[in-house]
Design a protein around this motif. Sequence first.
Motif, PDB file in Angstrom:
ATOM      1  N   UNK A 303     -39.669  43.139  25.478  1.00 29.08           N
ATOM      2  CA  UNK A 303     -39.860  42.270  24.313  1.00 29.08           C
ATOM      3  C   UNK A 303     -38.987  42.723  23.140  1.00 29.08           C
ATOM      4  N   UNK A 304     -38.799  44.033  22.999  1.00 22.87           N
ATOM      5  CA  UNK A 304     -37.925  44.529  21.935  1.00 22.87           C
ATOM      6  C   UNK A 304     -36.471  44.146  22.190  1.00 22.87           C
ATOM      7  N   UNK A 305     -36.089  44.101  23.473  1.00 21.48           N
ATOM      8  CA  UNK A 305     -34.715  43.746  23.821  1.00 21.48           C
ATOM      9  C   UNK A 305     -34.379  42.345  23.340  1.00 21.48           C
ATOM     10  N   UNK A 306     -35.333  41.421  23.390  1.00 19.44           N
ATOM     11  CA  UNK A 306     -35.092  40.047  22.957  1.00 19.44           C
ATOM     12  C   UNK A 306     -35.273  39.867  21.458  1.00 19.44           C
ATOM     13  N   UNK A 307     -35.845  40.869  20.803  1.00 20.71           N
ATOM     14  CA  UNK A 307     -36.172  40.715  19.386  1.00 20.71           C
ATOM     15  C   UNK A 307     -35.250  41.489  18.461  1.00 20.71           C
ATOM     16  N   UNK A 308     -34.688  42.610  18.940  1.00 21.34           N
ATOM     17  CA  UNK A 308     -33.978  43.525  18.048  1.00 21.34           C
ATOM     18  C   UNK A 308     -32.756  44.117  18.749  1.00 21.34           C
ATOM     19  N   UNK A 309     -31.749  44.483  17.947  1.00 22.75           N
ATOM     20  CA  UNK A 309     -30.558  45.139  18.492  1.00 22.75           C
ATOM     21  C   UNK A 309     -30.928  46.512  19.042  1.00 22.75           C
ATOM     22  N   UNK A 310     -30.163  47.003  19.997  1.00 21.24           N
ATOM     23  CA  UNK A 310     -30.498  48.274  20.643  1.00 21.24           C
ATOM     24  C   UNK A 310     -30.421  49.457  19.685  1.00 21.24           C
ATOM     25  N   UNK A 311     -29.596  49.362  18.651  1.00 21.31           N
ATOM     26  CA  UNK A 311     -29.477  50.467  17.703  1.00 21.31           C
ATOM     27  C   UNK A 311     -30.246  50.214  16.410  1.00 21.31           C
ATOM     28  N   UNK A 374     -46.062  31.970  16.931  1.00 20.10           N
ATOM     29  CA  UNK A 374     -45.167  32.370  18.021  1.00 20.10           C
ATOM     30  C   UNK A 374     -43.825  31.661  17.903  1.00 20.10           C
ATOM     31  N   UNK A 375     -43.860  30.388  17.531  1.00 24.96           N
ATOM     32  CA  UNK A 375     -42.619  29.597  17.461  1.00 24.96           C
ATOM     33  C   UNK A 375     -41.689  30.049  16.346  1.00 24.96           C
ATOM     34  N   UNK A 376     -42.206  30.805  15.388  1.00 19.40           N
ATOM     35  CA  UNK A 376     -41.373  31.297  14.295  1.00 19.40           C
ATOM     36  C   UNK A 376     -40.481  32.456  14.728  1.00 19.40           C
ATOM     37  N   UNK A 377     -40.754  33.053  15.871  1.00 13.60           N
ATOM     38  CA  UNK A 377     -39.981  34.197  16.351  1.00 13.60           C
ATOM     39  C   UNK A 377     -38.915  33.736  17.337  1.00 13.60           C
ATOM     40  N   UNK A 378     -37.746  34.348  17.259  1.00 15.35           N
ATOM     41  CA  UNK A 378     -36.665  33.991  18.174  1.00 15.35           C
ATOM     42  C   UNK A 378     -37.043  34.276  19.626  1.00 15.35           C
TER      43      UNK A 378
END
Length: 410
Positions: A303-311, A374-378
């Motif tokens: 879930x973090x992979x789809x929400x935030x950059x790896x760094x 939920x729909x507000x999140x990418x």
Amino acid sequence: MAGERFVQFSSNKFINTNMSIHPYGSSLSHLSVEDKQDVELAQLLLAAAEKVACHQFDRGLRLLDTCQWISSSQGTPVQRTVFYFAEALQERIVKETGRSDKKQTYADACVMRNILAFVAMHQELPFFQVLHFTAVQTILESVRTKSKVHVVDFQILTGVQWPGLMQAIAEQKMSCPGGYLKITSIEMSNSHESERTGELLKSFARYLKLPFSYRVVHLSDIKDLREEDLEIDPGEEAVAVHFPFMLRTLISKPACLKNLMGVMQKMKPCVMVVSEAEANHNSPSFVSRFIEALFFYGALFDSLEESMARDDKNRTAIETGVFRTGIRNIVSTEGCERVTRSVSINVWRAFFTRFGMIELELSTASIYQASLIVKHFSSGKSCTLDVGTKCLIVGWKGTPLFSLSAWKFH
């Protein structure tokens, strides 16, 4: 896929980490090079866990050395997941063998880092805003007809969940003379974050012109909690209790859990809202618990992979301040030291029923609003909401992760 391949390897007594020569390599032909490496890595981790469970520590350490060489705290979701699980397995070996030659690569989590991680999770992941909003909406609906409201929160942290309730109460009910909102925070650490949270909430209440009081009850142990500590005004206040990811920490302390429920029985709150991980992290079988935790945290890392950059620094704070702590506790500890003992909603249902509680069905309005959040999140398209059995189950790509349920006494 890694799990299936691990079973095949185990049943054939064949272990070889070279993808090109093992007998099941053809099943990976449709995957990218990175995905193939991730499958291999997860398979190695499962093999290491099996060796640790069988007390074959030397063989387990050799597999873990390979895991740690390939995995990375900055890589793919699978590499990150394996990195922290391998670290926890290594710690378990150190504890069971008394070895001290393996250098530990983690630092003890501090309170401030956990607070920053909590804020980051609330901002970046859909799960926690859904849980917080639904909890607040459920409480609001339960106290709608009352002018005096008292919320008892067992993990207030930054208090980010309460401004919405404060604003709604200010708009709907505080025109009534003598009405007010009280929040009592139960604190079981030496941190003063709760006091700082209280100052922020008081400032917001002044802005809303909302009669408001806030106090912190410091306890060395939850078994010391008494009804009189909460200073409830009998017959006057509508009491709502909020348990966010707290009850699971008492499963290893049944006497404490029983005492807490006894206090709840005396209080008879109009609603008790419980948020917990929807997972079985309490199995007496180490391998079963390990695999369950691997799927659970694997979904969270994804879930973090789809929400935030790896760094992203917030991603690092979440992974090192929250995920790592949970993984270490589930994998490397036993007995009372292992406090992360999540169980499914069905287990909690059986438990609460023993104390004469009934489950309240969450309102259609709260579920609808949760779907809007939920729909507000990418990454919202991958977040699932299941409302089939009164409670709300929040998941990721079909994997259940969290439950929120509401209860009251007969």
